[in-house]
Write a protein that holds these residues in place. Structure first.
Motif, PDB file in Angstrom:
ATOM      1  N   GLY A  50       0.639  -1.182  -0.005  1.00  0.00           N
ATOM      2  CA  GLY A  50      -0.009  -0.122  -0.150  1.00  0.00           C
ATOM      3  C   GLY A  50       0.749   1.367   0.032  1.00  0.00           C
ATOM      4  N   ALA A  51       1.773   1.078  -0.547  1.00  0.00           N
ATOM      5  CA  ALA A  51       2.944   2.612  -0.395  1.00  0.00           C
ATOM      6  C   ALA A  51       2.469   3.478  -1.296  1.00  0.00           C
ATOM      7  CB  ALA A  51       4.360   2.104  -0.875  1.00  0.00           C
ATOM      8  N   GLY A  52       2.742   4.755  -1.152  1.00  0.00           N
ATOM      9  CA  GLY A  52       2.544   5.718  -1.913  1.00  0.00           C
ATOM     10  C   GLY A  52       3.112   7.200  -1.554  1.00  0.00           C
ATOM     11  N   ASN A  53       3.084   7.952  -2.515  1.00  0.00           N
ATOM     12  CA  ASN A  53       3.230   9.546  -2.313  1.00  0.00           C
ATOM     13  C   ASN A  53       2.665  10.289  -3.245  1.00  0.00           C
ATOM     14  OD1 ASN A  53       4.677   8.777  -4.796  1.00  0.00           O
ATOM     15  ND2 ASN A  53       6.705   9.053  -3.946  1.00  0.00           N
ATOM     16  N   HIS A  54       2.924  11.697  -3.446  1.00  0.00           N
ATOM     17  CA  HIS A  54       2.282  12.521  -4.291  1.00  0.00           C
ATOM     18  C   HIS A  54       2.297  11.901  -5.647  1.00  0.00           C
ATOM     19  CE1 HIS A  54       6.438  13.529  -5.038  1.00  0.00           C
ATOM     20  NE2 HIS A  54       6.037  14.359  -6.070  1.00  0.00           N
ATOM     21  N   LYS A  55       2.775  10.898  -6.058  1.00  0.00           N
ATOM     22  CA  LYS A  55       2.648  10.387  -7.535  1.00  0.00           C
ATOM     23  C   LYS A  55       2.466   8.844  -7.585  1.00  0.00           C
ATOM     24  CE  LYS A  55       6.089  13.835  -9.366  1.00  0.00           C
ATOM     25  NZ  LYS A  55       7.508  13.869  -9.952  1.00  0.00           N
ATOM     26  N   LEU A  56       2.625   8.279  -6.533  1.00  0.00           N
ATOM     27  CA  LEU A  56       2.304   6.945  -6.551  1.00  0.00           C
ATOM     28  C   LEU A  56       1.235   6.556  -5.368  1.00  0.00           C
ATOM     29  CD1 LEU A  56       5.980   5.626  -6.492  1.00  0.00           C
ATOM     30  CD2 LEU A  56       4.654   5.652  -8.472  1.00  0.00           C
ATOM     31  N   ARG A  57       0.448   5.274  -5.505  1.00  0.00           N
ATOM     32  CA  ARG A  57      -0.704   4.843  -4.867  1.00  0.00           C
ATOM     33  C   ARG A  57      -0.884   3.350  -4.819  1.00  0.00           C
ATOM     34  NH1 ARG A  57      -5.495   7.752  -8.175  1.00  0.00           N
ATOM     35  NH2 ARG A  57      -3.974   7.137  -9.773  1.00  0.00           N
ATOM     36  N   ASP A  58      -0.877   3.249  -3.484  1.00  0.00           N
ATOM     37  CA  ASP A  58      -1.171   1.537  -3.235  1.00  0.00           C
ATOM     38  C   ASP A  58      -0.322   0.677  -4.129  1.00  0.00           C
ATOM     39  OD1 ASP A  58      -3.376   2.616  -1.609  1.00  0.00           O
ATOM     40  OD2 ASP A  58      -4.649   2.657  -3.332  1.00  0.00           O
TER      41      ASP A  58
ATOM     42  N   GLY B  42       4.771   6.346 -13.664  1.00  0.00           N
ATOM     43  CA  GLY B  42       5.255   6.336 -12.289  1.00  0.00           C
ATOM     44  C   GLY B  42       6.669   5.345 -12.048  1.00  0.00           C
ATOM     45  N   ARG B  43       7.106   5.061 -13.271  1.00  0.00           N
ATOM     46  CA  ARG B  43       8.402   4.084 -13.166  1.00  0.00           C
ATOM     47  C   ARG B  43       9.395   4.649 -12.336  1.00  0.00           C
ATOM     48  NH1 ARG B  43       9.334   3.023 -19.255  1.00  0.00           N
ATOM     49  NH2 ARG B  43       9.530   5.322 -19.282  1.00  0.00           N
ATOM     50  N   SER B  44       9.840   5.840 -12.965  1.00  0.00           N
ATOM     51  CA  SER B  44      11.014   6.325 -12.296  1.00  0.00           C
ATOM     52  C   SER B  44      10.973   6.774 -10.728  1.00  0.00           C
ATOM     53  CB  SER B  44      11.487   7.495 -13.098  1.00  0.00           C
ATOM     54  OG  SER B  44      12.127   7.221 -14.393  1.00  0.00           O
ATOM     55  N   GLU B  45       9.449   7.429 -10.646  1.00  0.00           N
ATOM     56  CA  GLU B  45       9.032   7.844  -9.399  1.00  0.00           C
ATOM     57  C   GLU B  45       9.236   6.559  -8.583  1.00  0.00           C
ATOM     58  OE1 GLU B  45       7.776  10.650 -12.323  1.00  0.00           O
ATOM     59  OE2 GLU B  45       7.686   8.415 -12.093  1.00  0.00           O
ATOM     60  N   LEU B  46       8.749   5.407  -8.626  1.00  0.00           N
ATOM     61  CA  LEU B  46       8.644   4.142  -8.046  1.00  0.00           C
ATOM     62  C   LEU B  46      10.349   4.059  -7.451  1.00  0.00           C
ATOM     63  CD1 LEU B  46       7.622   2.023  -6.738  1.00  0.00           C
ATOM     64  CD2 LEU B  46       7.710   0.716  -8.775  1.00  0.00           C
ATOM     65  N   ALA B  47      11.124   3.857  -8.465  1.00  0.00           N
ATOM     66  CA  ALA B  47      12.634   3.734  -8.003  1.00  0.00           C
ATOM     67  C   ALA B  47      13.067   4.764  -7.146  1.00  0.00           C
ATOM     68  CB  ALA B  47      13.529   3.733  -9.406  1.00  0.00           C
TER      69      ALA B  47
ATOM     70  N   ARG C  20       0.519   1.779 -14.266  1.00  0.00           N
ATOM     71  CA  ARG C  20      -0.409   2.850 -15.081  1.00  0.00           C
ATOM     72  C   ARG C  20      -1.063   3.887 -13.938  1.00  0.00           C
ATOM     73  NH1 ARG C  20      -4.061  -0.603 -16.566  1.00  0.00           N
ATOM     74  NH2 ARG C  20      -5.496   0.130 -15.319  1.00  0.00           N
ATOM     75  N   ASP C  21      -0.579   5.083 -14.378  1.00  0.00           N
ATOM     76  CA  ASP C  21      -1.111   6.334 -13.559  1.00  0.00           C
ATOM     77  C   ASP C  21      -0.806   6.030 -11.996  1.00  0.00           C
ATOM     78  OD1 ASP C  21      -2.597   7.339 -15.714  1.00  0.00           O
ATOM     79  OD2 ASP C  21      -4.342   5.979 -15.371  1.00  0.00           O
ATOM     80  N   GLY C  22       0.374   5.805 -11.835  1.00  0.00           N
ATOM     81  CA  GLY C  22       0.805   5.684 -10.454  1.00  0.00           C
ATOM     82  C   GLY C  22       0.575   4.360  -9.485  1.00  0.00           C
ATOM     83  N   ARG C  23      -0.097   3.400 -10.267  1.00  0.00           N
ATOM     84  CA  ARG C  23      -0.547   2.150  -9.558  1.00  0.00           C
ATOM     85  C   ARG C  23      -0.109   1.060 -10.381  1.00  0.00           C
ATOM     86  NH1 ARG C  23      -5.328   2.989  -6.378  1.00  0.00           N
ATOM     87  NH2 ARG C  23      -6.129   5.012  -6.422  1.00  0.00           N
ATOM     88  N   VAL C  24      -0.074  -0.022  -9.804  1.00  0.00           N
ATOM     89  CA  VAL C  24       0.218  -1.523 -10.331  1.00  0.00           C
ATOM     90  C   VAL C  24      -0.939  -1.950 -11.073  1.00  0.00           C
ATOM     91  CG1 VAL C  24       0.958  -3.852  -9.981  1.00  0.00           C
ATOM     92  CG2 VAL C  24       1.717  -2.097  -8.591  1.00  0.00           C
ATOM     93  N   ALA C  25      -0.842  -1.906 -12.407  1.00  0.00           N
ATOM     94  CA  ALA C  25      -1.795  -2.519 -13.386  1.00  0.00           C
ATOM     95  C   ALA C  25      -1.987  -3.985 -13.574  1.00  0.00           C
ATOM     96  CB  ALA C  25      -1.703  -1.755 -14.827  1.00  0.00           C
ATOM     97  N   GLY C  26      -0.862  -4.674 -13.047  1.00  0.00           N
ATOM     98  CA  GLY C  26      -0.651  -5.920 -13.288  1.00  0.00           C
ATOM     99  C   GLY C  26       0.471  -6.629 -13.253  1.00  0.00           C
ATOM    100  N   THR C  27       0.799  -7.760 -13.215  1.00  0.00           N
ATOM    101  CA  THR C  27       2.021  -8.530 -13.160  1.00  0.00           C
ATOM    102  C   THR C  27       1.986  -9.585 -14.130  1.00  0.00           C
ATOM    103  OG1 THR C  27       2.334  -8.039 -10.862  1.00  0.00           O
ATOM    104  CG2 THR C  27       3.722  -9.865 -11.607  1.00  0.00           C
TER     105      THR C  27
END
Length: 483
Positions: free
Chosen positions: A259-267, A287-292, A457-464
């Motif tokens: 459930g990690a997040g910040n101003h650009k990432l969610r859940d 949100g790829r680079s933002e996640l790193a 996608r849009d700062g969330r995990v869309a799938g694995t």
């Protein structure tokens, strides 16, 4: 349209081009490929008037020419789009497009005419998210690349040199570039296309010229050569399997997000395990680079859980054994005016281990492991090729033996030989027990290297997706087309 015969060039007594021939026809896309240091950039600078050849003949439309300045080449209808942007960030799109060529009315810059012409060029590209009055520094990297393309088109170029034009673009922006190049070809514009991405060479080029060690190896219609043959011509050897074998199995969890997040990432839910490479896919802005950066502590998470703990700064991230190979190695990964040795010790010195004899001996071993020659080790990093610069960044992090290593576009702007070396090293590190997360805009690379692919996608995990998933499956998740 362009004929170059017997082109030679030396710098400080070092031969960089020797007897190179190149012909480019109107209405064709002519790819020029080769390893870093093959002479591609020098040849392009001669075409564009940056350098004068020491020997050889250049003809435009059958007439001999000699360019003493880039403006002279521009007047002959030649324009170049550089890999590294040549924009003024504080100025508007229109001001950048017409820089030095501003239309004047009654002694003043005619901004209305400038903005109208820029808007027309943007409309031709079908690029809608920004306009001529937008300030360049507020545009994402992909849109800044579009400004460079518009800038080149504004001079009515008849021959357009594109040096790694897709390096900063995500997958869907590359499709826009393809359409643009198709329209240029239909208009009779000659395009010289330089790229380390072989898929683009085969998708776009009509012919390909291979350079190696400053000399032309061959020129072939693209339909007469396979990818493996082209690689062999470029590097002078068979690279074997393009990607190393995948991991036999993952080990313990090294990093866990819930459930990690910040101003650009969610859940964000994600696990990185010892011995595996997890690929991160997604469109520009997903949100790829933002996640790193959040995992590393550069843009910390503000919500959710991270195990072993959530770093609040880069220093805390490093202390947790996390390293980050950044997307822009020159701006964020290297001290360009310092030596290779000083650069590889940056992290070790930051954690207080940079002056230990054992550490220095370890650095020598690491440099040998990435096959960086002793001749390079005292050089300033700015003088190295892109592939060797990336090796320096890798060794910088390897000195601290991180538990988790994050790669953001690890092979951007490096040749096929250096790519293979970096891929092999990444897999070796994973096999040694490191947990690796890799972000890449090149889907074949991402799929070929990853033990599983997490799509954002849009700062969330869309799938694995599992190892070996198709490019179509990745793009469907990235674009939100999966029902």
């Amino acid at each position: 349209m362009l004929s170059m015969r017997g082109i030679g060039k030396s710098f400080l007594g070092v031969r960089v081009l020797s007897g190179v021939d190149l012909e480019v026809r109107a209405g064709e896309v002519h790819a020029v490929v080769g390893e870093n240091g093959a002479g591609k950039s020098t040849l392009m600078k001669i075409i564009c008037g940056v350098h004068a050849p020491d020997e050889g003949l250049i003809e435009i439309d059958g007439r001999p020419v000699s360019f003493g300045h880039p403006l002279e080449a521009q007047r002959s209808g030649i324009a170049i789009i550089h890999q590294e942007f040549n924009l003024l960030p504080e100025r508007t799109v229109a001001e950048n497009v017409f820089l030095g060529r501003e239309p004047v009315r009654r002694g003043l810059v005619d901004r209305a005419a400038m903005e109208k012409a820029t808007a027309r060029l943007l409309d031709e590209l079908g690029e809608g998210p920004f306009g001529p009055r937008d300030t360049v520094k507020r545009l994402p990297v992909a849109q800044q690349q579009i400004v460079e393309i518009v800038k080149a088109l504004s001079v009515n170029a008849r021959l357009l040199v594109m040096d790694e034009p897709s390096a900063a673009l995500a997958e869907h922006e590359v499709e826009l570039l393809y359409r643009l190049i198709g329209r240029l070809r239909d208009r009779g514009v000659a395009v010289v296309y330089i790229s380390h991405r072989l898929r683009e060479v085969f998708d776009l080029a009509d012919r390909v010229t291979v350079l190696k060690d400053g000399a032309r190896v061959t020129t072939l219609p693209i339909g007469e050569v396979t990818r493996d043959e082209l690689i062999r011509l470029m590097v002078g050897r068979d690279l074997g399997t393009y990607y190393p074998p995948r991991s036999a199995g993952a080990g313990e969890v090294r990093l866990s997000l819930r459930g990690a997040g910040n101003h650009k990432l969610r859940d964000i839910d994600l696990e990185l395990r010892a011995g595996e490479i997890v690929g991160i896919a997604g469109l520009q802005g997903s949100g790829r680079s933002e996640l790193a950066k959040a995992i590393f502590g550069a843009e910390p998470f503000t919500t959710g859980e991270m195990t072993p703990s959530r770093p609040r700064s880069v220093r805390e991230g490093v202390a947790l054994g996390i390293g980050l190979v950044t997307e822009d190695r020159k701006a964020e990964g290297l001290a360009l005016r310092q030596s290779v040795r000083d650069n590889v010790l940056l992290v070790a010195r930051a954690v207080g281990a940079g002056n230990r004899a054992g550490n220095r001996a370890g650095v020598r071993g690491l440099l040998e492991r990435v096959r960086l020659s002793p001749a390079h080790r005292e050089q300033e990093v700015r003088y190295l090729s892109g592939g060797n610069q990336q090796k320096v960044v890798l060794v910088k992090w390897m000195t601290m033996a991180p538990r988790v290593l994050l790669f953001d576009e690890p092979t951007r702007g490096v040749d096929v030989g250096a790519k293979a070396a970096i891929h092999d090293l990444m897999r070796e590190l994973a096999n040694d027990g490191m947990a690796i997360m890799m972000i890449s805009s090149e889907l074949p690379e991402l799929i070929g290297m990853s033990d599983r692919v997490v799509v954002l996608r849009d700062g969330r995990v869309a799938g694995t997706l599992p190892a070996g998933a198709s490019e179509e499956a990745v793009m469907r998740l990235a674009a939100g087309e999966v029902t």
